[in-house]
Scaffold this active site. Structure first.
Site, short mmCIF file in Angstrom:
data_model
loop_
_atom_site.label_atom_id
_atom_site.label_comp_id
_atom_site.label_asym_id
_atom_site.label_seq_id
_atom_site.Cartn_x
_atom_site.Cartn_y
_atom_site.Cartn_z
N GLU A 269 0.83 -1.20 0.00
CA GLU A 269 0.00 0.00 0.00
C GLU A 269 0.87 1.26 0.00
OE1 GLU A 269 -3.48 2.04 2.80
OE2 GLU A 269 -2.20 0.45 3.59
N LYS A 331 -9.69 2.54 -3.54
CA LYS A 331 -10.17 1.94 -2.30
C LYS A 331 -11.60 2.38 -1.98
CE LYS A 331 -8.70 1.11 2.48
NZ LYS A 331 -7.73 1.48 3.54
N CYS A 383 -5.54 -2.78 2.43
CA CYS A 383 -5.49 -2.72 3.90
C CYS A 383 -6.80 -3.16 4.55
CB CYS A 383 -5.08 -1.31 4.32
SG CYS A 383 -4.77 -1.13 6.09
#
Length: 503
Positions: A269, A331, A383
């Site tokens: 990430e 995301k 994540c």
């Protein structure tokens, strides 16, 4: 055992009952990673169920709430590291903020206690109470964007109960574990009269054991996809420092120098700590390098886009696939405080923790295509997203394998990264697919379709993890039907308990 039940009978009528429930809730995280003492969580949940017996609705709600406070106060203690060590918040204020999180998340437990008493569910409490708790787990996975952490079932990833994961997901495993805990105490209390509880335990554990070796997807063992997962171990305090931008990119380039030619090279990430338009030259060079060696290069990199009028800018936490790969993913599930600030007009600027770098991201669109790598569809997750069971269930369909990138450096040596990794393993079990996971400082790993760890890199080291994965076809029942069958089952169990209570 009879003495223990007698003691509980006495204690639940005293002011000590909520405090005991608080302590039992604090024991629950011991059943999760890194300790995995799941018998402790069964004992704590069983004792909690005994405290709820013969309570008035308001008092049952208080006891249930106290149990939730204990669970979240201990289970989410890793938040102290991000707030105090990296967020610039004093320890006393960090403890206050942790208490606020625990007191807030415990609200999801309050209705379970109240309904358990109000609907007179005690007669079939070994079915009804676990069903109420699972409904609470589901609610906290989406209410106010959700915080799907500390679910009971994660601690049972290495037990026969994990056999239920491909059918009913983490919620089904939690339901089986909850019924186990409460049913054991019902058997101890009632003996042979609790024949239903005895039968339920046999079905749950023997059934899970029989299901465990079954594979609902087809893994192509003949096709091996070589992967290199790069772990840069960049100090968290330097992650977004301007003087570390080029240095960070160079560290990852040096680590990847011998990896070109592998099928997939995966960086974690925000491995490139600048916006994509600022890193255009770097990305172009990496793209050419990957194409030259027929490698799919996948990396985390933030994106900035403007609206048509050039009056507003939107920031995204993203994954890009280059070289022999294609696609861009933004995301969808952002981390509160870390990636966006709830009630921003009120909180922004009050304390340093509410002004963390990169805390102004925009939510990615719901409908996004998977990344293409070496001609295969790969479901990407950034994540925190891997913790959302229904999101993974939806995005993983029609893909060959999954990838997740993360930076758990915010949580240091706490229990947070271990809990997070346990969720990744459960997602592999639910979807029947390999998962590759690249992180800044751990836990970087390759997980197979059974949720077992194939290879794992040492934590807090600058290294590359090499291995192979195999593509999957087909869908597990969980992927096909998602959470509705589990929710319906829970509602039916509560209705059955209510009917028995009325009689």
């Amino acid at each position: 055992m009879n003495r223990l039940l007698t003691l509980l009978d006495a204690l639940r009528r005293t002011p000590a009952a909520p405090w005991l429930a608080l302590a039992l809730g604090a024991l629950m995280p011991l059943g999760l990673a890194p300790l995995d003492w799941w018998p402790v969580s069964l004992l704590a949940l069983g004792l909690f169920s005994e405290l709820l017996r013969d309570q008035a609705p308001r008092r049952a709600a208080l006891i249930s709430y106290a149990f939730g406070v204990g669970l979240w106060g201990h289970g989410a203690s890793w938040l102290l590291v991000s707030m105090h060590d990296y967020g610039g918040t004093s320890l006393p204020l960090s403890l206050v903020l942790l208490a606020i999180v625990a007191l807030t998340m415990a609200l999801f437990f309050l209705p379970a206690g109240w309904l358990f008493s109000r609907l007179r569910l005690q007669r079939l409490g070994w079915l009804a109470l676990p069903a109420l708790l699972v409904l609470g787990e589901w609610l906290r996975s989406w209410v106010l964007t959700g915080f799907p952490w500390l679910m009971l079932g994660y601690g049972f990833i290495d037990t026969p109960l994990a056999g239920w994961a491909p059918l009913a997901g983490i919620y089904g495993v939690s339901l089986g574990a909850g019924i186990t805990a409460v049913a054991l105490f019902a058997i101890w209390r009632e003996g042979k009269r609790a024949w239903g509880a005895i039968l339920a335990l046999a079905v749950i554990w023997i059934g899970g054991g029989l299901l465990e070796p079954l594979r609902w997807t087809v893994i192509d063992r003949q096709e091996a996809v070589s992967v290199s997962l790069v772990q840069g171990n960049i100090p968290q305090e330097s992650k977004w420092a301007l003087e570390w931008r080029d240095k960070t990119v160079q560290i990852y380039r040096d680590l990847s120098e011998k990896e070109w030619g592998r099928d997939i090279v995966l960086w974690p990430e925000a491995a490139i700590p600048m916006f994509a338009h600022e890193a255009k030259d770097v990305l172009t060079e990496l793209d050419h390098q990957a194409l030259k060696h027929e490698t799919a290069f996948v990396t985390g990199v933030p994106f900035a886009t403007w609206n048509k009028e050039q009056t507003a800018v939107y920031f995204y936490n993203s994954i890009a696939a280059l070289g022999d790969g294609f696609g861009l993913y933004h995301k969808q599930q952002l981390v509160p405080i870390g990636e966006y600030i709830p009630f921003e007009d009120w909180l922004r600027g009050t304390i340093p923790f509410f002004d963390l770098p990169m805390s102004s991201f925009t939510w990615g669109p719901r409908q996004q295509q998977p990344l293409l790598v070496k001609g295969r569809a790969m479901a990407p997750f950034i994540c925190y997203e891997i913790a959302y069971p229904s999101l993974v269930q939806r995005l993983s369909a029609q893909t060959a394998f999954l990838a997740t990138v993360s930076n758990d450096g915010w949580f240091g040596h706490s229990i947070g990264p271990d809990q997070h990794f346990q969720m990744v393993r459960m997602r592999a079990r639910e979807t029947g697919r390999y998962i590759i996971r690249s992180t800044n400082n751990g836990i970087t790993a390759i997980i197979d379709d059974a949720g077992d760890v194939v290879a794992q890199a040492p934590r807090f080291q600058r290294t590359v993890l090499r291995g192979e994965i195999h593509p999957a076809t087909g869908l597990t029942p969980w992927q096909r039907f998602g959470v509705p069958p589990v929710l319906l089952s829970c509602l039916l169990l509560v209705a059955l308990g209510w009917r028995q209570g009325r009689q």
